[in-house]
Scaffold this motif. Structure first.
Motif, mmCIF file in Angstrom:
data_model
loop_
_atom_site.group_PDB
_atom_site.id
_atom_site.type_symbol
_atom_site.label_atom_id
_atom_site.label_comp_id
_atom_site.label_asym_id
_atom_site.label_seq_id
_atom_site.Cartn_x
_atom_site.Cartn_y
_atom_site.Cartn_z
ATOM 1 N N ARG A 55 -17.673 5.522 50.232
ATOM 2 C CA ARG A 55 -16.950 4.360 49.719
ATOM 3 C C ARG A 55 -16.365 4.615 48.335
ATOM 4 O O ARG A 55 -15.235 4.252 48.037
ATOM 5 C CB ARG A 55 -17.880 3.160 49.650
ATOM 6 C CG ARG A 55 -17.971 2.439 50.964
ATOM 7 C CD ARG A 55 -19.042 1.363 50.863
ATOM 8 N NE ARG A 55 -19.190 0.719 52.146
ATOM 9 C CZ ARG A 55 -18.409 -0.268 52.562
ATOM 10 N NH1 ARG A 55 -17.438 -0.713 51.792
ATOM 11 N NH2 ARG A 55 -18.591 -0.803 53.744
ATOM 12 N N MET A 56 -17.174 5.253 47.483
ATOM 13 C CA MET A 56 -16.674 5.555 46.142
ATOM 14 C C MET A 56 -15.510 6.533 46.224
ATOM 15 O O MET A 56 -14.545 6.418 45.470
ATOM 16 C CB MET A 56 -17.813 6.125 45.276
ATOM 17 C CG MET A 56 -17.455 6.238 43.810
ATOM 18 S SD MET A 56 -17.008 4.645 43.064
ATOM 19 C CE MET A 56 -15.504 5.091 42.184
ATOM 20 N N ALA A 57 -15.611 7.489 47.147
ATOM 21 C CA ALA A 57 -14.512 8.442 47.319
ATOM 22 C C ALA A 57 -13.225 7.698 47.661
ATOM 23 O O ALA A 57 -12.158 7.998 47.130
ATOM 24 C CB ALA A 57 -14.859 9.448 48.406
ATOM 25 N N GLN A 58 -13.343 6.687 48.517
ATOM 26 C CA GLN A 58 -12.157 5.891 48.844
ATOM 27 C C GLN A 58 -11.640 5.163 47.611
ATOM 28 O O GLN A 58 -10.437 5.050 47.407
ATOM 29 C CB GLN A 58 -12.496 4.863 49.921
ATOM 30 C CG GLN A 58 -12.644 5.466 51.302
ATOM 31 C CD GLN A 58 -12.886 4.381 52.325
ATOM 32 O OE1 GLN A 58 -13.961 3.794 52.373
ATOM 33 N NE2 GLN A 58 -11.891 4.094 53.124
ATOM 34 N N LEU A 59 -12.571 4.694 46.768
ATOM 35 C CA LEU A 59 -12.168 3.929 45.586
ATOM 36 C C LEU A 59 -11.448 4.791 44.550
ATOM 37 O O LEU A 59 -10.720 4.270 43.717
ATOM 38 C CB LEU A 59 -13.388 3.257 44.939
ATOM 39 C CG LEU A 59 -13.915 2.025 45.682
ATOM 40 C CD1 LEU A 59 -15.215 1.556 45.063
ATOM 41 C CD2 LEU A 59 -12.880 0.908 45.658
ATOM 42 N N VAL A 60 -11.680 6.115 44.549
ATOM 43 C CA VAL A 60 -10.897 6.949 43.632
ATOM 44 C C VAL A 60 -9.613 7.428 44.315
ATOM 45 O O VAL A 60 -8.854 8.197 43.744
ATOM 46 C CB VAL A 60 -11.674 8.167 43.067
ATOM 47 C CG1 VAL A 60 -12.847 7.717 42.224
ATOM 48 C CG2 VAL A 60 -12.120 9.111 44.159
ATOM 49 N N GLY A 61 -9.402 6.975 45.551
ATOM 50 C CA GLY A 61 -8.122 7.256 46.198
ATOM 51 C C GLY A 61 -8.133 8.426 47.165
ATOM 52 O O GLY A 61 -7.083 8.938 47.539
ATOM 53 N N ILE A 62 -9.333 8.871 47.553
ATOM 54 C CA ILE A 62 -9.403 9.925 48.558
ATOM 55 C C ILE A 62 -9.201 9.281 49.925
ATOM 56 O O ILE A 62 -9.852 8.298 50.255
ATOM 57 C CB ILE A 62 -10.768 10.642 48.489
ATOM 58 C CG1 ILE A 62 -10.896 11.385 47.158
ATOM 59 C CG2 ILE A 62 -10.931 11.610 49.655
ATOM 60 C CD1 ILE A 62 -12.268 11.948 46.900
ATOM 61 N N PRO A 110 -7.782 1.074 50.197
ATOM 62 C CA PRO A 110 -8.172 1.523 48.857
ATOM 63 C C PRO A 110 -7.247 2.588 48.268
ATOM 64 O O PRO A 110 -6.880 2.523 47.103
ATOM 65 C CB PRO A 110 -9.576 2.102 49.073
ATOM 66 C CG PRO A 110 -10.056 1.545 50.359
ATOM 67 C CD PRO A 110 -8.856 1.211 51.179
ATOM 68 N N LYS A 111 -6.852 3.565 49.074
ATOM 69 C CA LYS A 111 -6.079 4.679 48.531
ATOM 70 C C LYS A 111 -4.742 4.215 47.962
ATOM 71 O O LYS A 111 -4.371 4.557 46.842
ATOM 72 C CB LYS A 111 -5.837 5.722 49.628
ATOM 73 C CG LYS A 111 -5.048 6.917 49.142
ATOM 74 C CD LYS A 111 -4.838 7.943 50.228
ATOM 75 C CE LYS A 111 -3.966 9.076 49.717
ATOM 76 N NZ LYS A 111 -3.759 10.105 50.735
ATOM 77 N N VAL A 136 -5.052 2.346 44.703
ATOM 78 C CA VAL A 136 -5.179 3.261 43.555
ATOM 79 C C VAL A 136 -3.809 3.818 43.194
ATOM 80 O O VAL A 136 -3.428 3.883 42.026
ATOM 81 C CB VAL A 136 -6.169 4.409 43.874
ATOM 82 C CG1 VAL A 136 -6.222 5.397 42.719
ATOM 83 C CG2 VAL A 136 -7.563 3.866 44.152
ATOM 84 N N ARG A 183 -21.772 4.908 39.863
ATOM 85 C CA ARG A 183 -21.471 5.660 41.083
ATOM 86 C C ARG A 183 -20.646 6.914 40.840
ATOM 87 O O ARG A 183 -19.657 7.181 41.516
ATOM 88 C CB ARG A 183 -20.779 4.753 42.100
ATOM 89 C CG ARG A 183 -21.780 3.779 42.686
ATOM 90 C CD ARG A 183 -21.144 2.774 43.564
ATOM 91 N NE ARG A 183 -20.758 3.298 44.857
ATOM 92 C CZ ARG A 183 -20.322 2.519 45.848
ATOM 93 N NH1 ARG A 183 -20.219 1.233 45.680
ATOM 94 N NH2 ARG A 183 -19.996 3.045 46.992
ATOM 95 N N PHE A 194 -20.258 10.958 41.129
ATOM 96 C CA PHE A 194 -20.705 11.855 42.199
ATOM 97 C C PHE A 194 -21.730 12.818 41.598
ATOM 98 O O PHE A 194 -21.372 13.785 40.936
ATOM 99 C CB PHE A 194 -19.523 12.604 42.797
ATOM 100 C CG PHE A 194 -18.506 11.677 43.408
ATOM 101 C CD1 PHE A 194 -18.782 10.999 44.584
ATOM 102 C CD2 PHE A 194 -17.291 11.459 42.790
ATOM 103 C CE1 PHE A 194 -17.859 10.126 45.139
ATOM 104 C CE2 PHE A 194 -16.359 10.590 43.336
ATOM 105 C CZ PHE A 194 -16.649 9.927 44.515
ATOM 106 N N SER A 242 -7.406 12.212 42.381
ATOM 107 C CA SER A 242 -7.133 12.547 43.788
ATOM 108 C C SER A 242 -5.779 12.072 44.290
ATOM 109 O O SER A 242 -5.205 12.675 45.190
ATOM 110 C CB SER A 242 -8.211 11.945 44.692
ATOM 111 O OG SER A 242 -9.424 12.625 44.507
ATOM 112 N N THR A 243 -5.276 10.982 43.739
ATOM 113 C CA THR A 243 -4.004 10.475 44.254
ATOM 114 C C THR A 243 -2.800 11.156 43.613
ATOM 115 O O THR A 243 -1.671 10.875 43.966
ATOM 116 C CB THR A 243 -3.873 8.951 43.997
ATOM 117 O OG1 THR A 243 -4.141 8.730 42.619
ATOM 118 C CG2 THR A 243 -4.852 8.169 44.844
#
Lengths: 294, 247
Positions: free
Chosen positions: A174-181, B70-71, B74, B86, B88, B102-103
């Motif tokens: 979920r966090m990965a999605q929140l950073v835009g992955i 979400p993507k 962002v 949160r 990593f 990432s974007t």
């Protein structure tokens, strides 16, 4: 000394296959939290692809088998698992069982239940001997391919931008999605990589055993699952280590067990693994679980 | 810049947000305060595409965010520093920063931005190649903020940035927010820490059990007689002589 070295060679070649198997399973588990029981069928179908392509030049057989298995893994992701991405763990697990049985039965329908021989590159089974050690060309290939793939997957995950994103997604999707992955991009890459690893195992393993049945993939998949659990669910390094440990145990048991008990080697193997998990249920390498929060 | 109107979110039969409306103007720092369970994190999730609302709208610079995912949210310029940070933890500090971008695809600019972040957060530079899980809570919060900034957001969302941090570290985090504000980044902040939130923000909304109870500038709220009542749900929590619940 010779026996010991011979044992190490055998252990590394068997363990290498289990490690690749476990890595393919562990990658999907780490990222999707999906225990994909249909991974074994990717191996089986690779074997049948080799049967169908038996008359093609070996290189073409190998490449087409690789591509077909990867494609199948992607189709699996698209049709069976993408619609279930929000589903609970048990749902995913049962879905993977369903895919596994479906594929087994489709194979049964097409090819029947009889054993088919696979005679891929028979010259690979010839042994090489030096200073009392025996190793087949195929074992050598397995060892080299395992090492190359482990290094390649590690470099991919550690060094490339996409690999780092995959590791982030494995830890906290979920966090990965929140950073835009992109969730879909990560899932597709995970399945493609897992399918690639399965196709390589398929080529090596089916060549080694030389026969194929609709259930052939079950046993290596089972070893692969045990290896991922033993290594610590969610850890890719753990999965590879777990695979090697199981390979080593199998070879050691083969050497130390009295002749009349060797038939039951796997029973002893699993008893030992059971004992290991009793002592260390979290596996060799502990992964902090990703938090699931709405 | 951001306009939320009539937002309703339910988890099963439980309503988490019951028609919340708020707005954030360009360059503003806006805070949403409220006790545990008021729906603050749900509000953040609804803006960032983490939950699908049952009703209402979320519009950012004229575009609805509700079906974007979400993507793409962002990519449009909204980053979240989530509750509990949160980060990593199995990735290194450097990898966490890279993942924050990432974007983006402008490699040289990303490297320059990472360098700039390390200038802002010297503690991170010293630990660049360590697993982020080994950082202290305050360092993790700085990493979470830096990670969010690497997406080059125009609107930064922060969910409980002071939660679980020592007072000195909270000071540091709020100094960082003040600096971001002076750099022109628009901020929407969710806090339980009322005084911190009021001190840093231009305008504040009080959220309680899924609805906005009060709103105003920090000065207005501090003087409003109903403020404590709205926040705690009953007046005179400290006095104890007027214990009736107004809602």
């Amino acid at each position: 000394m010779t026996i010991l070295l011979q044992g190490v060679l055998d252990a590394v070649s068997i363990g290498g296959l289990f490690a690749l198997m476990a890595l393919g399973i562990g990658l999907i588990f780490g990222i999707m939290r999906l225990i994909n029981f249909a991974h074994g069928e990717l191996i089986t179908i690779g074997g049948y692809a080799m049967v169908v392509l038996a008359d093609a030049p070996p290189l073409a057989t190998a490449i087409l088998t690789l591509l077909f298995v990867i494609l199948l893994a992607l189709v699996m992701e698209r049709l069976a698992f993408r619609p279930l991405r929000q589903a609970s763990l048990p749902t995913l697990l049962i879905a993977s069982f369903a895919v596994s049985y479906l594929l087994q039965n489709v194979l049964l329908l097409i090819f029947g239940g009889n054993t088919k021989g696979v005679n891929f590159l028979p010259s690979l089974s010839q042994p090489i001997e030096f200073s009392g050690l025996r190793i087949t060309y195929l074992q050598t290939v397995i060892i080299v391919v395992t090492i190359v793939l482990l290094v390649a997957v590690t470099l991919f995950l550690k060094r490339t931008r996409f690999g780092i994103q995959m590791r982030a997604a494995a830890e906290d999707f979920r966090m990965a999605q929140l950073v835009g992955i992109g969730a879909t991009a990560v899932a597709v890459t995970a399945f493609a990589t897992s399918g690639f690893l399965a196709s390589v195992v398929s080529l090596l393993y089916i060549t080694q055993i030389g026969v194929i049945l609709p259930q052939t993939g079950l046993q290596p998949a089972l070893f692969g699952f045990v290896a991922t659990v033993l290594g610590g669910l969610g850890s890719l390094l753990g999965a590879a280590v777990g695979g090697f440990v199981i390979g080593c145990l199998a070879v050691v048991l083969q050497i130390v067990l009295p002749l009349e008990l060797r038939l039951f080697r796997d029973a002893f193997l699993f008893a030992i693994l059971f004992a290991v998990l009793l002592i260390r249920p979290q596996g060799f390498i502990v992964v902090r679980w990703a938090r699931e929060r709405v | 810049m951001l306009a939320v109107a009539g937002l309703q979110v339910s988890y099963g039969s439980i309503a988490a947000l019951r028609g919340v409306s708020l707005s954030v103007g360009s360059g503003e720092v806006v805070s949403v305060i409220g006790p545990n369970g008021a729906g603050k994190s749900t509000l953040m999730a609804a803006i960032t595409g983490g939950v699908t609302p049952r009703g209402g709208s979320v519009v950012f610079e004229g575009t609805s965010l509700l079906s974007l995912g979400p993507k793409r949210i962002v990519q449009r310029g909204i980053s979240l520093v989530p509750e509990g940070r949160r980060i990593f933890s199995s990735l290194t500090v450097h990898e966490n920063l890279k993942v924050g971008a990432s974007t983006r695809t402008d490699r040289a600019a990303i490297a320059a931005d990472i360098e700039r972040m390390l200038g802002h957060f010297p503690a991170l530079r010293e630990r660049l190649d360590r697993p982020a899980g080994r950082l202290s809570g305050g360092e993790q919060q700085q990493l979470a903020i830096a990670r969010a900034l690497l997406a080059r957001p125009r609107l930064l969302l922060l969910d409980e940035p002071s939660l679980g941090l020592a007072p000195l570290v909270v000071d540091l985090v709020y100094r960082i927010l003040a600096r971001l504000r002076s750099e022109g980044i628009t901020i929407l902040l969710v806090e339980q820490n009322v005084h911190r939130a009021l001190a840093v923000s231009d305008r504040t909304y009080v959220l309680r059990t899924g609805s906005i109870e009060m709103q105003g500038t920090s000065a207005e709220l501090l003087q409003a007689p109903r403020f404590e009542e709205a926040y705690f749900g009953f007046a005179g929590m400290k006095r104890g002589d007027r214990g009736a619940s107004p809602t």
